[in-house]
Enzyme design. Structure first.
Site, PDB file in Angstrom:
ATOM      1  N   LYS A 142     -11.536  -0.292  -0.937  1.00  0.00           N
ATOM      2  CA  LYS A 142     -10.767   0.577  -2.015  1.00  0.00           C
ATOM      3  C   LYS A 142     -11.411   0.183  -3.244  1.00  0.00           C
ATOM      4  O   LYS A 142     -12.535   1.186  -3.360  1.00  0.00           O
ATOM      5  CB  LYS A 142      -9.280  -0.302  -2.205  1.00  0.00           C
TER       6      LYS A 142
ATOM      7  N   HIS B 269      -5.107  -3.901  -1.901  1.00  0.00           N
ATOM      8  CA  HIS B 269      -4.749  -2.773  -3.143  1.00  0.00           C
ATOM      9  C   HIS B 269      -4.466  -3.644  -4.509  1.00  0.00           C
ATOM     10  O   HIS B 269      -4.342  -2.978  -5.407  1.00  0.00           O
ATOM     11  CB  HIS B 269      -3.668  -2.253  -2.586  1.00  0.00           C
TER      12      HIS B 269
ATOM     13  N   SER C 105       0.751  -1.075  -0.013  1.00  0.00           N
ATOM     14  CA  SER C 105       0.067   0.097   0.091  1.00  0.00           C
ATOM     15  C   SER C 105       0.917   1.244   0.030  1.00  0.00           C
ATOM     16  O   SER C 105       0.412   2.214  -0.591  1.00  0.00           O
ATOM     17  CB  SER C 105      -0.800  -0.115   1.263  1.00  0.00           C
TER      18      SER C 105
HETATM   19  C1  LIG Z   1      -2.828  -3.629   2.816  1.00  0.00           C
HETATM   20  C2  LIG Z   1      -4.168  -3.374   3.705  1.00  0.00           C
HETATM   21  N1  LIG Z   1      -4.860  -4.358   4.782  1.00  0.00           N
HETATM   22  C3  LIG Z   1      -5.886  -3.812   5.324  1.00  0.00           C
HETATM   23  C4  LIG Z   1      -6.218  -2.560   5.413  1.00  0.00           C
HETATM   24  C5  LIG Z   1      -7.399  -2.186   6.295  1.00  0.00           C
HETATM   25  O1  LIG Z   1      -8.464  -2.087   5.507  1.00  0.00           O
HETATM   26  P1  LIG Z   1      -9.715  -1.004   5.780  1.00  0.00           P
HETATM   27  O2  LIG Z   1      -8.942   0.417   5.740  1.00  0.00           O
HETATM   28  O3  LIG Z   1     -10.612  -1.225   4.872  1.00  0.00           O
HETATM   29  O4  LIG Z   1     -10.161  -1.312   7.271  1.00  0.00           O
HETATM   30  C6  LIG Z   1      -5.587  -1.699   4.660  1.00  0.00           C
HETATM   31  C7  LIG Z   1      -6.128  -0.267   4.634  1.00  0.00           C
HETATM   32  O5  LIG Z   1      -5.581   0.701   3.864  1.00  0.00           O
HETATM   33  C8  LIG Z   1      -4.390  -1.922   3.758  1.00  0.00           C
HETATM   34  O6  LIG Z   1      -3.917  -1.163   2.718  1.00  0.00           O
END
Ligand SMILES: Cc1ncc(COP(=O)(O)O)c(C=O)c1O
Length: 554
Positions: free
Chosen positions: A395, A363, A335
């Site tokens: 996302k 992502h 990310s």
């Molecule tokens: C790789 C990754 N996993 C999990 C999450 C958590 O997701 P959420 O923001 O929908 O709670 C994110 C959030 O940006 C993320 O980038």
């Protein structure tokens, strides 16, 4: 919202009073509303506005229209109510009426006064003129009257175009309407409606609701007899399960479980399934939620160097035998950096060392793979090679929440044991519907992820050629521009915002100070011009800030 969407929004209200738009954009539209008859919240989902009337009464989202008392636009439900009352009260017949005048507010006339001559079903649904003619002639307003065979009847089309007039009355608000009819005997009769039939102030009786369902069942389902009970309409509470099924299909797994938060998905899944006899190996750049899950589990936690499967192999060779179970946790796309792991190498290690493989596709879903189905599709590997296909709904799927796709036994286990599922609220139907709509769009339009990757490559190559530091980025949908300073990143982000560019700074402690950056997220609806302009402004503003003495003082 486009004018078409506005009209559609109006067209979908009816018995379902639309309260709020929940999600929209390229991926579909979801409205939160209230089922007036049952007085409970519902969500109305529209996948593609242009398809709205194509299968009217057959596609489930259009059942919302089909189930409405009058299958016409919401704004003219008041006029339709008044029109029925007028016909019934004065026992009017079609031939007896010389002229109909409909008074509505400006919005009503603007939206529904422009179709005295309508082309097609959608315009007929929005046409005050046609609805007046149809009610007067047929003493009914059902879906069947919005089929060409009916609305093209010269008698109805002629009456609509020549004998119905719409007029603005600025004292009227909302659905309020007055209908006047000039009769052949010289009389003028009129009715005023303040609350359309089916509204809380003018509710349907129980018998009318039953009748409506019966009529709908007869009209929409071939072969259904009226004396049979019609099937219940699709219930919004089923949408989270529909979403789970659809995600399982996309990931080609046996099953799927959705959680109300993406972060909580990782924390609760990893936290509850692993314990003190286990080892969790995660990429050093893994998302905080993976790390928190590992900490919570009580397992031994070891980060391995970023994307370095050879280093991971070494750690496993040295440590595997000391632990009962081992989890390897990686991401489909990182990310902060926008790069991807060599998935096939990690799969080899999983088998070699008898470990579980967890891939967070937050992502990569919607970006990688021919159809945007993620990193598995990108590498052409089998779904069975990944034990935990994790993803978020926040996302590509334009909603909120997370999921784990995998074997049925895994999903069942989580449904009974994961505290973040068992002790947390279930996913709300509107949120599930929004994610489902986005997935359906993704499935139907593979050009979107393709276009996104093209735009990502364009941004990346332009940035690199301009001398900007893009770190580890591989040019998909996330492009970091590393400034090496948190203050500079924040200031640059603000200056870009003033130039109409929305990019967030990523600063210490989310990344090391020397890795402070701006993180650009691209969407398939960006344009090449926007990308080129952004790079130009970015360079200009960055140079300006670097020269700026105020910045140097801080
Ligand atoms: C790789 C990754 N996993 C999990 C999450 C958590 O997701 P959420 O923001 O929908 O709670 C994110 C959030 O940006 C993320 O980038």
């Amino acid at each position: 919202m486009t004018a078409l969407l506005q009209r559609l929004r109006a067209a979908l209200a009816g018995d379902y009073a639309i309260e709020r738009e929940l999600a929209s954009g390229g991926m579909g539209v979801v409205f939160l509303g209230r089922d007036i008859a049952l007085a409970r919240p519902v969500a109305v989902k529209i996948i593609r506005p242009d398809l709205a009337t194509a299968d009217l009464g057959k596609r489930w989202e259009l059942e919302q229209i089909a189930l409405r008392l009058w299958p016409s636009a919401s704004t003219i439900q008041g006029f339709v109510t008044a029109m029925f009352e007028l016909v019934e009260k004065h026992r009017l017949s079609f031939d007896q009426v010389k002229k109909v005048r409909v008074f509505m507010n400006q919005t009503g006339v603007d939206m529904h006064g422009m179709f005295p001559r309508y082309k097609g079903k959608f315009e007929a649904l929005l046409s005050t003129h046609y609805c007046a003619a149809a009610i007067l002639h047929d003493r009914a307003l059902t879906l069947a009257q919005f089929e060409p065979a009916r609305y093209n009847d010269p008698k109805l089309a002629g009456f609509a175009a020549g004998q119905v007039e719409t007029k603005v009355d600025s004292t009227l608000a909302g659905v309020q309407s007055i209908v006047e009819a000039d009769l052949a005997d010289g009389r003028t009769v009129s009715v005023r409606c303040d609350h359309s039939k089916g509204s809380p102030e003018n509710p349907l009786s129980r018998a009318e609701i039953v009748e409506k369902f019966r009529a709908y069942g007869k009209g929409a389902l071939p072969g259904t007899r009226t004396d049979e009970s019609p099937p219940l309409p699709k219930h919004p509470d089923w949408w989270p399960q529909d979403l789970e099924r659809k995600l399982a299909t996309v990931h080609k797994t046996e099953d799927c479980i959705v959680f109300v938060s993406g972060h909580a998905t990782n924390v609760t899944t990893i936290g509850c399934l692993f314990g003190s006899n286990d080892l969790i190996l995660h990429d050093v750049l893994a998302h905080n939620s993976i790390i928190q899950g590992a900490v919570l589990s009580g397992a031994k936690r070891l980060p391995f160097p970023h994307n370095d499967w050879a280093a991971l192999d070494k750690i496993l060779q040295e440590n595997r035998s000391k632990f009962q179970r081992v989890l390897i946790a990686i991401e489909g796309m990182y990310s902060m950096d926008g790069d991807i792991p060599e998935l096939d190498k990690f799969i080899e290690l999983k088998y070699k060392h008898k470990a579980f493989l967890f891939v967070d596709e937050a992502h990569s879903l919607g970006v990688l793979g021919t159809r945007g189905f993620g990193i598995k599709e990108h590498f052409g590997v089998s779904a069975d090679d990944i034990d935990f296909a994790m993803g978020t709904l926040s996302k590509t799927l334009s909603a909120c929440g997370g999921y784990i796709s995998g074997k049925h036994t895994l999903v069942e286990n989580l449904k009974y044991t994961a505290p973040g599922f068992v002790y947390s609220v279930g996913m709300s139907p509107p949120v599930a519907a929004a994610a489902l709509a986005a997935l359906e769009i993704l499935e139907a339009e593979p050009d979107r992820p393709k276009r996104l990757r093209e735009l990502g490559a364009l941004f990346y190559h332009n940035a690199v050629e301009s001398g900007l530091d893009t770190g580890l980025c591989q040019g998909y949908a996330i492009i970091p521009i590393i400034t090496g300073s948190s203050v500079l990143s924040v200031k640059l982000s603000n200056r870009l915002f003033d130039n109409g560019i929305n990019v967030q700074p990523i600063i210490y402690p989310a990344v090391e100070e020397r890795g402070a950056r701006l993180r650009f997220f691209l969407s398939s609806t960006h344009t090449e011009k926007q990308i080129k302009d952004t790079i130009g402004i970015l360079i200009e503003e960055l140079n300006h800030l670097k020269r700026n003495p105020v910045f140097k003082l801080i």
